[in-house]
Design a protein around this motif. Structure first.
Motif, PDB file in Angstrom:
ATOM      1  N   SER A 104       0.177   6.324  -4.991  1.00 18.80           N
ATOM      2  CA  SER A 104       0.464   5.264  -5.958  1.00 18.80           C
ATOM      3  C   SER A 104       0.695   3.934  -5.258  1.00 18.80           C
ATOM      4  CB  SER A 104       1.686   5.646  -6.793  1.00 18.80           C
ATOM      5  OG  SER A 104       1.463   6.840  -7.524  1.00 18.80           O
ATOM      6  N   ALA A 105       1.464   3.950  -4.174  1.00 19.00           N
ATOM      7  CA  ALA A 105       1.747   2.721  -3.441  1.00 19.00           C
ATOM      8  C   ALA A 105       0.487   2.137  -2.821  1.00 19.00           C
ATOM      9  CB  ALA A 105       2.790   2.987  -2.358  1.00 19.00           C
ATOM     10  N   SER A 106      -0.357   2.991  -2.259  1.00 21.19           N
ATOM     11  CA  SER A 106      -1.589   2.506  -1.621  1.00 21.19           C
ATOM     12  C   SER A 106      -2.512   1.873  -2.647  1.00 21.19           C
ATOM     13  CB  SER A 106      -2.306   3.644  -0.884  1.00 21.19           C
ATOM     14  OG  SER A 106      -2.867   4.587  -1.777  1.00 21.19           O
ATOM     15  N   GLY A 139       2.162   4.370 -11.392  1.00 16.04           N
ATOM     16  CA  GLY A 139       2.909   5.245 -10.504  1.00 16.04           C
ATOM     17  C   GLY A 139       2.951   6.672 -11.028  1.00 16.04           C
ATOM     18  N   TRP A 192       2.289  10.326   4.545  1.00 15.69           N
ATOM     19  CA  TRP A 192       2.421   8.931   4.077  1.00 15.69           C
ATOM     20  C   TRP A 192       1.559   8.006   4.925  1.00 15.69           C
ATOM     21  CZ3 TRP A 192       5.027   6.277   0.201  1.00 15.69           C
ATOM     22  CH2 TRP A 192       5.061   4.890   0.348  1.00 15.69           C
ATOM     23  N   SER A 204       3.851   9.327  -4.346  1.00 13.20           N
ATOM     24  CA  SER A 204       4.310   7.976  -4.019  1.00 13.20           C
ATOM     25  C   SER A 204       3.383   7.258  -3.058  1.00 13.20           C
ATOM     26  CB  SER A 204       5.728   8.024  -3.440  1.00 13.20           C
ATOM     27  OG  SER A 204       5.786   8.889  -2.312  1.00 13.20           O
ATOM     28  N   GLY A 245      -1.916   3.216  -9.347  1.00  6.88           N
ATOM     29  CA  GLY A 245      -1.484   1.961  -8.758  1.00  6.88           C
ATOM     30  C   GLY A 245      -0.838   1.028  -9.765  1.00  6.88           C
TER      31      GLY A 245
END
Length: 249
Positions: free
Chosen positions: A157-159, A149, A108, A154, A146
């Protein structure tokens, strides 16, 4: 690849993740159309091969997650190119493929460090070089992940969602200063980054694309090259898709 001779005559570009994939394809087009490029990448061996194949002016082997390295690279690239007109921030990794409750913490952190922090450092150090001349074009590479998702991805996708928000913020900051900032949200396309994913994840992403195929790197590079050209003059803080119909907003 359709070449537009002279489109980037007199223009200079920094391409992060420039040794392979979208970064390399974009760099090749800019050079073919009259520009000069500095390639940044963590892989020194691939970087030198790309420089020779493309005809790049300058290369820097670096880790974009290290702010000090990025700051030094920005200054040395300006010295080599004479100025900096274009930044394409395409360096990125996928990270682990795992549900959130099992996601490795180290993976992460590394994904956020490369995909988000590294992109921030690159923009932070290059924007002042553009403001010196009152001209600039920046494209930050996000992803359809992005927007929508992807399960078991995760961190990625979050970045990439963060890259979209960051781009909108930066684009609005610079809207009256001659520097336009946009992001792209491609669906999966054929590139070395796919080798970081299991086949099951690739198959899942392909299944979500109405066209029923992965994209070609040259298709996304064509969009990037328009966005970093002078023809792009009234689009900033925006997000552009190459998704084969996947994205719905």
């Amino acid at each position: 690849m359709t070449v537009y001779p002279g489109r980037f005559a007199g223009r200079t570009a920094i391409i992060t993740g420039g040794a392979s994939g979208l970064g390399r394809e974009t760099a090749a087009r800019i050079v073919a159309e009259g520009g000069q490029v500095a390639l940044w990448d963590i892989n020194a061996e691939h970087l030198e091969e790309a420089k020779s194949a493309i005809g790049a002016t300058y290369t820097v082997a670096l880790d974009v997650s290290d702010h000090a390295q990025v700051a030094k690279a920005a200054q040395s690239s300006k010295a080599a190119l004479g100025k900096v007109d274009i930044l394409v921030a395409s360096a990125g990794i996928t990270g682990a493929t795992s549900p959130v409750h099992e996601f490795p913490v180290d993976s992460w952190r590394r994904v956020i460090d490369i995909n988000l922090n590294g992109l921030f450092y690159s923009c932070r150090e290059v924007v002042p070089l553009m403001l010196e001349n009152g001209y600039g074009r920046i494209v930050n590479v996000a992803s359809v992940a992005g927007k929508e998702g992807n399960p078991n991805a995760s961190a990625y996708s979050a970045s990439k969602a963060a890259v979209i928000g960051f781009t909108k913020s930066l684009g609005k900051e610079l809207a009256t200063q001659g520097v336009l900032v946009n992001s792209i949200t491609p669906a999966a396309f054929e590139s070395p980054i796919l080798s970081q994913m299991p086949q099951s994840q690739i198959d899942y992403m392909r299944s979500k694309i109405p066209m029923g195929r992965l994209g070609g790197v040259e298709e996304t590079a064509a969009l990037v090259c328009w966005l970093v050209s002078e023809e792009c003059s009234f689009s900033t803080a925006a997000t552009f898709d190459t998704s084969g119909g996947r994205t719905t907003y």
